[in-house]
Write an enzyme that holds these catalytic residues in place. Sequence first.
Site, PDB file in Angstrom:
ATOM      1  N   SER A  65       0.801  -1.245   0.000  1.00  0.00           N
ATOM      2  CA  SER A  65       0.000   0.000   0.000  1.00  0.00           C
ATOM      3  C   SER A  65       0.821   1.277   0.000  1.00  0.00           C
ATOM      4  O   SER A  65       0.279   2.350  -0.258  1.00  0.00           O
ATOM      5  CB  SER A  65      -0.920   0.029   1.216  1.00  0.00           C
ATOM      6  OG  SER A  65      -2.136  -0.549   0.878  1.00  0.00           O
ATOM      7  N   LYS A  68       0.570   3.342  -2.991  1.00  0.00           N
ATOM      8  CA  LYS A  68      -0.613   4.181  -3.238  1.00  0.00           C
ATOM      9  C   LYS A  68      -0.278   5.677  -3.149  1.00  0.00           C
ATOM     10  O   LYS A  68      -0.874   6.508  -3.823  1.00  0.00           O
ATOM     11  CB  LYS A  68      -1.718   3.839  -2.227  1.00  0.00           C
ATOM     12  CG  LYS A  68      -2.285   2.434  -2.430  1.00  0.00           C
ATOM     13  CD  LYS A  68      -3.203   2.024  -1.301  1.00  0.00           C
ATOM     14  CE  LYS A  68      -3.717   0.606  -1.553  1.00  0.00           C
ATOM     15  NZ  LYS A  68      -4.429   0.035  -0.418  1.00  0.00           N
ATOM     16  N   TYR A 193      -1.912  -2.862 -11.016  1.00  0.00           N
ATOM     17  CA  TYR A 193      -1.983  -2.587  -9.565  1.00  0.00           C
ATOM     18  C   TYR A 193      -1.094  -3.558  -8.776  1.00  0.00           C
ATOM     19  O   TYR A 193      -0.327  -3.146  -7.899  1.00  0.00           O
ATOM     20  CB  TYR A 193      -3.447  -2.692  -9.120  1.00  0.00           C
ATOM     21  CG  TYR A 193      -3.656  -2.591  -7.623  1.00  0.00           C
ATOM     22  CD1 TYR A 193      -3.679  -1.359  -6.983  1.00  0.00           C
ATOM     23  CD2 TYR A 193      -3.843  -3.736  -6.843  1.00  0.00           C
ATOM     24  CE1 TYR A 193      -3.875  -1.270  -5.612  1.00  0.00           C
ATOM     25  CE2 TYR A 193      -4.032  -3.649  -5.475  1.00  0.00           C
ATOM     26  CZ  TYR A 193      -4.052  -2.416  -4.865  1.00  0.00           C
ATOM     27  OH  TYR A 193      -4.232  -2.330  -3.497  1.00  0.00           O
ATOM     28  N   TYR A 245      -4.061   2.923   7.933  1.00  0.00           N
ATOM     29  CA  TYR A 245      -5.317   2.150   7.968  1.00  0.00           C
ATOM     30  C   TYR A 245      -6.273   2.781   8.978  1.00  0.00           C
ATOM     31  O   TYR A 245      -6.226   3.989   9.203  1.00  0.00           O
ATOM     32  CB  TYR A 245      -5.045   0.667   8.290  1.00  0.00           C
ATOM     33  CG  TYR A 245      -4.078   0.032   7.308  1.00  0.00           C
ATOM     34  CD1 TYR A 245      -4.407  -0.075   5.961  1.00  0.00           C
ATOM     35  CD2 TYR A 245      -2.849  -0.439   7.721  1.00  0.00           C
ATOM     36  CE1 TYR A 245      -3.529  -0.652   5.056  1.00  0.00           C
ATOM     37  CE2 TYR A 245      -1.966  -1.021   6.828  1.00  0.00           C
ATOM     38  CZ  TYR A 245      -2.308  -1.116   5.493  1.00  0.00           C
ATOM     39  OH  TYR A 245      -1.437  -1.674   4.602  1.00  0.00           O
ATOM     40  N   VAL A 263       0.972  -3.831   3.849  1.00  0.00           N
ATOM     41  CA  VAL A 263       0.843  -5.142   4.504  1.00  0.00           C
ATOM     42  C   VAL A 263       2.104  -5.997   4.428  1.00  0.00           C
ATOM     43  O   VAL A 263       2.187  -7.034   5.068  1.00  0.00           O
ATOM     44  CB  VAL A 263      -0.358  -5.958   3.961  1.00  0.00           C
ATOM     45  CG1 VAL A 263      -1.679  -5.379   4.409  1.00  0.00           C
ATOM     46  CG2 VAL A 263      -0.292  -6.114   2.463  1.00  0.00           C
TER      47      VAL A 263
END
Length: 309
Positions: A65, A68, A193, A245, A263
């Site tokens: 992540s 992102k 992705y 998160y 993660v």
Amino acid sequence: MICYKQEHLIKMVEEAKVLTKKGKVAKYIPALGEADPSTLAVAIYTGEQDCMYAGNIDEVFTLQSISKVLTLALALMDRGSDYVFQRVGMEPTGDPFNSISKLETSIPSKPLNPMINAGALAVTDMLVGNTLKDKLERVLNFIRKLTGNKNISYNPVVAQSEFETADLNRSLCYFMRQHGIIESNIEQLIDLYTKHCAIEMNCNDLAKLGYVIGNEGRGPNANENIIPLEVARIVKTFMVTCGMYNASGEFAINVGIPSKSGVSGGILGSVPHGVGIGIYGPALDDKGNSIGGLRLLELLSKQYNLSIF
Ligand code: GLU
């Protein structure tokens, strides 16, 4: 000017490492399940020649992540903020990163923010490039520039492992395509992705990348503006509000450093005006954040007074 000391970092890693026994490595992407949960490493970069570091610094890990933040920066540079925020919101969520529920209940139906999976998939769909390969190469080149490391690439085994098991992410995409938020072929979008999530580096690279975001988009050579100031400001703000998160609020209080975790156990930290932090510790807590990494950041923030609040 704060004077970071390697002996402090070594002590902090020792203290935080005890916690790694209480965490678990992510297994829903099978290849991530092979990581050694006792690993913990940290690097700090202040724009000088070398990073200061401690722990298992040679370990490479995938961004997951954390990517992102970088695809958001690129999409904002490619398309401008009006285009991006017509399709993705700006609000934090208390839901898990891969939740579909808010897509169903939000009107208009768009992902709450670019740091959850739905939002990041929509952002990936906005990247400019003629082919999937072009788009991936642009993301890689951007990250090579940010880290100053020309060898940055992605881990094909981790990418494939996620591609084969990404049905929840596929379902988010189908939902969004039905509502006109994304346009692409979904298998191609998941392919891109999962590849950008599998981009690999070590903590030194991550700290250098964090430095640029913290330093208002400028690289260590002050003349070089790698990310426009306004884009750096937007991504840093998302790191504060949504980067950890559904523990982002607690993290803001306890640590107060704009950060993004993945993660894989990586955490990117960007202290405004020029300190980058890279952490790797694959043992995660129940929210998906590196358990040793969180403790390390708490210790760092207290020791050097790094909270922005
Ligand atoms: N590639 C991962 C996924 O989509 C990223 C999740 C994360 O690091 O939060 O599930």
